[in-house]
Enzyme design. Sequence first.
Site, PDB file in Angstrom:
ATOM      1  N   ASP A  19       0.814  -1.217   0.000  1.00  0.00           N
ATOM      2  CA  ASP A  19       0.000   0.000   0.000  1.00  0.00           C
ATOM      3  C   ASP A  19       0.849   1.270   0.000  1.00  0.00           C
ATOM      4  OD1 ASP A  19       1.027  -0.240   2.539  1.00  0.00           O
ATOM      5  OD2 ASP A  19      -0.887  -0.053   3.577  1.00  0.00           O
ATOM      6  N   LYS A  30       0.867  21.370  11.620  1.00  0.00           N
ATOM      7  CA  LYS A  30       1.136  19.961  11.329  1.00  0.00           C
ATOM      8  C   LYS A  30       2.585  19.716  10.885  1.00  0.00           C
ATOM      9  CE  LYS A  30      -3.687  19.116  10.161  1.00  0.00           C
ATOM     10  NZ  LYS A  30      -4.664  18.671   9.152  1.00  0.00           N
TER      11      LYS A  30
END
Length: 205
Positions: free
Chosen positions: A108, A156
């Site tokens: 993935d 962030k």
Amino acid sequence: MKALILAGGYGKRLKPYTDTLPKPMLELNGKPIMVWQFEWLKSHGFDEVIVCAGYLKEKIIERVGNGSRFGVRVGYVVEEEPLGKGGAIKNAEHLLRNEDKFLVVNGDVITSLDPGPMLKELDKGYVGSIGVTPLPSPYGVVLYGKDKIVVEFKEKPKLRDYWINTGVYAFTSKIFEYLPERGEIEELTFPTLAKKKLLVVQEYP
């Protein structure tokens, strides 16, 4: 040089999308994740790929075939029942045991990192090299001094005191001495290699 893609998982966190397709076959920008991986691997000199397939394996084989349409040669190792990442790599030993080095990538992962430095680390006697990257904070952070006056806001940021696994690994064939027949490499193999000082990281900041 050969690369191994771990593509046997159920993709439970992506249900219902993975009810009919294995996670590596889910499309991003019009291409399955695995096709993005082929292009990345090919750009770094990997033209032979082994896919460890399990759940809905026929969907992968049907779309990918022998890999010729993607410019790589693809072979398969099939799990009849889940073996975990460690067991899945062990299951491919017969195709990799004669390789000096090989790359492993979770099914993935989409990345642009250069695996070359990871592979070079193995020349120093290590059995494995893990690509790591700074932990991205899910929140903005507030920076302030001892006087409690706010200095800066960072939205962030990457937390460079903490590094996480990228899901890309380089190994020598000695890794097979440490792999379980069934189980997770992070739980059963990496701790043993770490104790023996045979595991190193390559930072991708």
